[in-house]
Design an enzyme around this catalytic site. Structure first.
Site, PDB file in Angstrom:
ATOM      1  N   GLY A   1       0.422  -1.239   0.482  1.00  0.00           N
ATOM      2  CA  GLY A   1       0.098   0.161   0.352  1.00  0.00           C
ATOM      3  C   GLY A   1       0.736   1.538   0.377  1.00  0.00           C
TER       4      GLY A   1
ATOM      5  N   THR B   1      -0.145   2.979  -0.678  1.00  0.00           N
ATOM      6  CA  THR B   1       0.827   3.883  -0.961  1.00  0.00           C
ATOM      7  C   THR B   1       0.271   5.088  -1.549  1.00  0.00           C
ATOM      8  OG1 THR B   1       1.570   2.097   0.034  1.00  0.00           O
ATOM      9  CG2 THR B   1       3.420   3.828  -0.980  1.00  0.00           C
ATOM     10  N   VAL B   2       1.371   6.136  -1.657  1.00  0.00           N
ATOM     11  CA  VAL B   2       1.949   6.558  -3.120  1.00  0.00           C
ATOM     12  C   VAL B   2       2.925   7.452  -3.332  1.00  0.00           C
ATOM     13  CG1 VAL B   2      -0.174   9.023  -2.619  1.00  0.00           C
ATOM     14  CG2 VAL B   2       1.998   8.891  -1.854  1.00  0.00           C
TER      15      VAL B   2
ATOM     16  N   MET C   1       3.346   1.673  -6.718  1.00  0.00           N
ATOM     17  CA  MET C   1       3.620   1.963  -5.307  1.00  0.00           C
ATOM     18  C   MET C   1       1.997   0.333  -5.278  1.00  0.00           C
ATOM     19  SD  MET C   1      -0.230   2.976  -5.671  1.00  0.00           S
ATOM     20  CE  MET C   1      -0.544   2.930  -3.816  1.00  0.00           C
TER      21      MET C   1
END
Length: 534
Positions: free
Chosen positions: A352, A353-354, A434
């Site tokens: 998981g 996330t940018v 991601m």
């Protein structure tokens, strides 16, 4: 690099620019980074601005209370930052089990670890930034104060999270989440303006104090008070003690290119291990079932070993150097046959996330990733602050014999990983994908698409992806060629074509021409991805 055409390149085109570029999963965040570049900031300042904006404009994937990692290229040198936080000093296997849990819970106060994101912004700004941290956070503060309209993919995942949380999060510790992210008693709609004044105040405080308010001051007090009220383990003392770590990046050479990752406790090493194993196989062929089979088998072996052994470096039963060695790659490649296997961990030697990428016209480049894990993380928000806390502790094991067993003050196996590519000592550029356990698999596919198939940044991202799940199970995207699906099935793979929108990660790439300095960027077509450039 001369690129080849491929049939999936029609979704978007590679973006070219000279003075600067920011690539990320949300247009407003990319614009925040560009704004800072145009104010005289460098690529690192732009990355901080973009990262801070993402906590506001994509809260479904990250937040102020998450962790972060970065790879920074400046003055012909690559630097690594590990801003993942440890477990609280007061937690233990027995303490969690005494609360009635046989494994680490996913949500609530128990899996909350020390957040590293604010420390990452401050550390990057202090060491490499040109503008003050307060200046770089201004665009994010403006978005939080004035509000912004939800983009389509953001709105979709926000509503999914709200529906799940409404059904399952009924206790008092989750009330502030609903007050912050569902202020009208529902998830905001696509195109509807959402704002978070508490979030804006928190960002101002972080900027004005270089993040010390989060670890020592008023914000630390609010986190400590909430945790005490709800019987959590995280304390102000844990926050006081925390500092991010500058680390030496690890790499492998894949067909003449050096691929770089952050060392453990992160899972970036899995991508390097898979590349090493795959390189020992027969030369890759375009859209060939045998090549694809070997890629999947190499990845499942690397992933199985990574999940068995990766944790804090000094607690790993086998060193990173051994797992990246040629001897390991040769031995694991010899396990691969022409049929799918059920992988078993490597037999240890006895004894998981940018995500975002940014670049400027001075040659500075940064690969940066931050996350709250599993969407909105723990589901815990500190009232009035906009601080959504991560749930990284969910990945700890309560099995005393496991390398990743829960210990006080320990960092867990970590999923978020930035990547970087160099060739002959010169920067090619930052890349990342991601998405939880898809991330090393995405890194592997981006690198092979780039190096083996000579695809441009956008084409390398647009290629249909596969994801090994467990055993012989492999998920593929709907666009995946049917003849390859059938060929993999004949080799014993259990192939599942997933519905559109499955979790195949979200990537960004920026490559730099070493002679002209021209930047080439690709962004994710599976989300609200955008490139801001000038």
């Amino acid at each position: 690099m001369d690129y080849l055409y491929h049939p999936f390149a029609s979704k978007r085109h590679t973006v070219f620019a000279k003075k600067g570029m920011v690539a990320t999963s949300q247009p407003l965040a990319a614009q925040a980074g560009l704004e800072i570049l145009q104010k005289g900031g460098n690529a690192i300042d732009a990355a901080i601005a973009t990262a801070a904006a993402l906590t506001v404009v994509e809260p479904t994937s990250n937040g102020i209370g998450g962790d972060a990692f970065a790879l920074v290229w400046t003055k012909d040198q690559l630097h690594g930052l590990n801003a993942s936080g440890p477990s609280p000093e007061s937690i233990s296997v027995d303490a969690v089990k005494n609360l009635g849990h046989e494994k680490m819970p996913v949500h609530g106060v128990i899996p909350v670890t020390v957040p590293g994101v604010p420390s990452a912004w401050a550390a990057l700004s202090k060491r490499f930034g040109r503008l003050s941290l307060a200046e770089t956070l201004k665009p994010a503060i403006r978005y939080a104060e004035e509000g912004y309209p939800l983009t389509p993919i953001l709105g979709k995942y926000w509503k999914l999270a709200y529906n799940k949380f409404k059904e399952n999060f009924t206790t008092e510790e989750f009330e502030a989440w609903f007050e912050t992210f569902a202020p009208e008693g529902r998830a905001p709609e696509i195109g509807e303006v959402w704002k978070s004044p508490g979030h804006a105040s928190t960002l101002k405080s972080i900027g004005e104090t270089d993040a010390r308010s989060f670890y020592e001051g008023e914000l630390a007090d609010k986190i400590d008070d909430f945790m005490k009220q709800h019987n959590g383990f995280l304390s102000k003392s844990d926050l006081n003690k925390y500092e991010p770590q500058w680390v030496t990046p690890i790499s492998t050479n894949y067909r003449g290119y050096d691929v770089w990752e952050i060392p453990p406790n992160g899972q970036g090493m899995v991508a390097l291990m898979a590349l090493n194993i795959f390189e020992k196989m027969s030369p890759p062929a375009w859209q060939n079932a045998e090549t694809l089979h070997q890629q999947i088998e190499a990845m499942k072996l690397a992933f199985t070993d990574g999940q068995a052994f990766i944790t804090e470096p000094d607690e790993m039963p086998i060193s990173a150097e051994e797992l990246l060695s040629e001897a390991y790659a040769i031995e694991r490649s010899q396990v691969i046959t022409d049929v799918a296997m059920d992988p078993k961990p490597y037999d240890l030697p006895k004894g998981g996330t940018v995500y975002l990428a940014a670049a400027d016209d001075e040659g500075n480049m940064i690969s940066y990733i931050q996350s709250n894990y599993m969407g909105f993380g723990s589901g815990v928000v500190i009232p009035g602050t906009g601080i959504g806390l991560q749930n990284r502790g969910a990945d700890f094991s309560l099995d005393e014999s496991h390398p990743n067993v829960l210990r006080p003050g320990k960092r867990t196996y970590h999923t978020i990983i930035p990547g970087f590519l160099t060739k002959d000592g010169q920067a090619v550029g930052p890349f990342g994908v991601m998405g939880g356990y898809m991330q090393p698999q995405g890194h592997f596919q981006v690198v092979t698409n780039t190096v083996d198939y000579i695809l441009n940044p956008q084409a390398a991202l647009d290629m249909p992806r596969w994801q090994w799940m467990k055993g012989k199970s492999v998920h593929v995207e709907p666009e995946f060629p049917n003849y390859l699906v059938q060929a993999l099935a004949r080799k014993g793979h259990e192939v599942h074509v997933t519905p559109e929108g499955g979790s195949f990660g979200r990537g960004q790439i920026i490559w730099r021409d070493p002679e002209t300095g021209v930047l080439q960027g690709g962004t994710e077509s599976r989300t609200d991805g955008a490139i801001a450039a000038w």
